[in-house]
Scaffold this motif. Structure first.
Motif, mmCIF file in Angstrom:
data_model
loop_
_atom_site.group_PDB
_atom_site.id
_atom_site.type_symbol
_atom_site.label_atom_id
_atom_site.label_comp_id
_atom_site.label_asym_id
_atom_site.label_seq_id
_atom_site.Cartn_x
_atom_site.Cartn_y
_atom_site.Cartn_z
ATOM 1 N N ILE A 91 0.804 -1.185 0.084
ATOM 2 C CA ILE A 91 -0.102 -0.002 0.030
ATOM 3 C C ILE A 91 0.898 1.279 -0.202
ATOM 4 O O ILE A 91 0.561 2.066 -0.710
ATOM 5 C CB ILE A 91 -0.993 -0.035 1.049
ATOM 6 C CG1 ILE A 91 -1.986 -1.213 0.853
ATOM 7 C CG2 ILE A 91 -1.666 1.485 1.512
ATOM 8 C CD1 ILE A 91 -3.049 -1.385 2.299
ATOM 9 N N ASP A 92 1.923 1.264 0.459
ATOM 10 C CA ASP A 92 2.878 2.382 0.829
ATOM 11 C C ASP A 92 3.734 2.380 -0.228
ATOM 12 O O ASP A 92 4.121 3.749 -0.505
ATOM 13 C CB ASP A 92 3.479 2.126 2.087
ATOM 14 C CG ASP A 92 2.968 2.785 3.556
ATOM 15 O OD1 ASP A 92 1.888 3.174 3.414
ATOM 16 O OD2 ASP A 92 3.488 2.143 4.480
ATOM 17 N N SER A 93 3.907 1.469 -1.002
ATOM 18 C CA SER A 93 4.916 1.506 -2.005
ATOM 19 C C SER A 93 4.164 1.900 -3.407
ATOM 20 O O SER A 93 5.114 2.240 -4.399
ATOM 21 C CB SER A 93 5.751 0.155 -2.359
ATOM 22 O OG SER A 93 6.368 -0.181 -1.334
ATOM 23 N N VAL A 94 3.288 1.852 -3.525
ATOM 24 C CA VAL A 94 2.309 2.023 -4.885
ATOM 25 C C VAL A 94 2.197 3.545 -4.917
ATOM 26 O O VAL A 94 1.931 4.152 -3.964
ATOM 27 C CB VAL A 94 1.240 1.050 -5.094
ATOM 28 C CG1 VAL A 94 0.125 1.526 -4.440
ATOM 29 C CG2 VAL A 94 0.870 0.687 -6.301
ATOM 30 N N ARG A 95 2.022 4.131 -6.194
ATOM 31 C CA ARG A 95 1.803 5.451 -6.199
ATOM 32 C C ARG A 95 0.250 5.765 -5.719
ATOM 33 O O ARG A 95 -0.460 4.842 -6.047
ATOM 34 C CB ARG A 95 2.084 5.782 -7.851
ATOM 35 C CG ARG A 95 1.117 5.198 -8.859
ATOM 36 C CD ARG A 95 1.487 6.072 -10.178
ATOM 37 N NE ARG A 95 0.937 5.216 -11.267
ATOM 38 C CZ ARG A 95 -0.302 5.090 -11.273
ATOM 39 N NH1 ARG A 95 -1.217 5.688 -10.527
ATOM 40 N NH2 ARG A 95 -0.930 4.287 -12.709
ATOM 41 N N LYS A 96 0.176 6.953 -5.819
ATOM 42 C CA LYS A 96 -1.347 7.432 -5.691
ATOM 43 C C LYS A 96 -2.363 6.941 -6.871
ATOM 44 O O LYS A 96 -1.675 7.175 -8.091
ATOM 45 C CB LYS A 96 -1.596 8.877 -5.587
ATOM 46 C CG LYS A 96 -1.167 9.425 -4.109
ATOM 47 C CD LYS A 96 -1.301 10.732 -3.744
ATOM 48 C CE LYS A 96 -0.051 11.576 -4.249
ATOM 49 N NZ LYS A 96 0.222 12.976 -3.659
ATOM 50 N N GLY A 97 -3.388 6.391 -6.773
ATOM 51 C CA GLY A 97 -4.236 5.852 -7.801
ATOM 52 C C GLY A 97 -3.659 4.687 -8.404
ATOM 53 O O GLY A 97 -4.305 4.034 -9.478
#
Ligand SMILES: NC(=O)c1ccc[n+]([C@@H]2O[C@H](COP(=O)([O-])OP(=O)(O)OC[C@H]3O[C@@H](n4cnc5c(N)ncnc54)[C@H](O)[C@@H]3O)[C@@H](O)[C@H]2O)c1
Ligand SMILES: [Zn+2]
Ligand SMILES: [Zn+2]
Length: 382
Positions: free
Chosen positions: A286-292
């Motif tokens: 969740i933290d590593s993925v970009r917004k959207g």
């Protein structure tokens, strides 16, 4: 017959059991020629899965030869070589009709969430599994397929779960051309997911684990970049650094309930059972993925809640996709990929163990000894 039997956490044996009988007209009895141990079996072995009853036989990845068929079975006959998806499912309920075979409503008294899985506790229907000489296969006209002549047996075995699940994990990432895909976990599911991500157009694939021998496999088998999370203070910051401080487009959790990397999470889940599993890898995803971005969850979690960073997922506008794999839905495409050589499933098989030594197989796989990636079990009832 000889069968693996669960005797309590960290205790499995091989014991004598009755050969299963036809209980319903659409049952088949399959003589198992190859079975595998899955990362999911480790959750049972470690006592993490509710209602795992002493005396049951595990094993949801198996292939074999049809030994007996019930009177209504039309698609199989005695002597056919079959591969059996890990899902037990009816093929005709509301959910099966929509391709949600892993959520079948007719095969599990607890089917408010998961459907039926061979050898996966009474939470998943209470079916005995295939780490045995024989196994009962309900709805024999629905799940099993005859193994094509050109397909090698170990490849067929990998298609009953691990490869189908890895591929499904990449599919649920909704990868578009050029995407950066982060895969947490370099077990069989993560390695197959990483390999599959390329087939779906990924531009970069990054695999994260803490076992160097598995990360080596991620480089050679899946041609991925790798990060050992033990080498960094904060793996999420490292992921941000390597993606222009935006984050990956897609992250796949191929770790699940027993993730390492956070002592508090470990103690509250594995030791005190206050959570349905430690969501360390999921939170990192969740933290590593970009917004959207998109997070695909293949790692398995138990029925109670886990301390997931849901607020961050919400505020980042993430899409979360997840399920137990509906295995047979993946087969037509995967058969093509195996036949044309894009995927060579049994490249991940590292150990071939006689059924009599299955306790050692569980120990080696659970403790990640001897560079173990995928152990398979070979009963010998022929
Ligand atoms: N959704 C499904 O249908 C389905 C099917 C099969 C397996 N699974 C689940 O997928 C998961 C993986 O299965 P597997 O057979 O590959 O298991 P595995 O135990 O062989 O692999 C898990 C890997 O994750 C690594 N790991 C531990 N903590 C980590 C962390 N915080 N970050 C990154 N990596 C970490 C481990 O070192 C290990 O290499 C399990 O939870 C299993 O239950 C789900
Ligand atoms: Zn499995
Ligand atoms: Zn159904």
């Amino acid at each position: 017959m000889r069968a693996m039997v669960y005797r309590g956490p960290y205790k499995v044996r091989v014991e004598e059991k009755d050969i299963p009988r036809i209980e319903h007209p659409n049952d088949a009895i399959v003589r198992v020629t190859h079975a595998a141990i899955c990362g999911s079996d480790l959750h049972l072995y470690h006592g993490m899965m509710p209602d795992t009853r002493v005396g049951t036989t595990f094993g949801h990845e198996f292939i074999g030869v049809v030994h007996e068929v019930g009177p209504s079975v039309q698609n199989l006959k005695v002597g056919d070589r079959v591969m059996v998806p890990f899902n037990v499912y009816c093929g005709s309920c509301y959910f099966c009709a929509r391709g949600l075979y892993s959520n079948c409503h007719n095969v599990n008294p607890n089917a408010t969430a998961v459907g039926g899985i061979y050898g996966y506790s009474h939470t998943c229907g209470g079916y005995d599994g295939g780490q045995a000489e024989y196994v009962r296969v309900p709805f024999a006209d629905v799940g099993p397929s005859i193994i094509p002549d050109w397909m090698e047996e170990e490849d067929a075995l990998m298609l009953t779960d691990a490869l189908a699940t890895g591929y499904f994990g990449a599919q649920l990432g909704d990868i578009v051309e050029g995407d950066t895909v982060a895969v947490f976990g370099a077990g069989p599911v993560g390695l197959y997911a990483a390999k599959s991500a390329w087939l779906m157009g990924a531009g970069r694939v990054i695999v994260i684990d803490h076992l160097d021998y598995r990360l080596e496999k991620a480089r050679t088998f899946a041609h991925a970049e790798t990060l050992n999370f033990n080498e960094y203070n904060d793996i999420v910051v490292e992921m941000k650094k390597t993606t222009d401080y935006l984050g990956a487009d897609v992250a796949i959790d191929a770790v699940g309930a027993e993730a390492d990397g956070n002592l508090t999470q470990h103690i509250t889940s594995a030791k005190f059972k206050l959570q349905g599993g430690s969501p360390v890898a999921l939170n990192w995803a969740i933290d590593s993925v970009r917004k959207g971005g998109t997070v695909s969850v293949m790692g398995a979690y138990g029925p109670i809640f886990s301390a997931v960073k849901f607020g961050d997922a919400m505020n980042k506008g993430l899409t979360l996709n997840m399920n137990q794999c509906p295995v047979k839905r993946q087969w037509p495409r995967l058969f093509e990929h195996v036949r044309n050589g894009y995927l060579k499933p049994n490249d991940l098989v590292t150990h071939r163990i006689p059924l009599e030594h299955i306790a050692e197989g569980y120990h080696i796989f659970s403790s990640k000894l001897d560079d173990c990636i995928k152990p398979i079990i070979v009963p010998d009832a022929s």
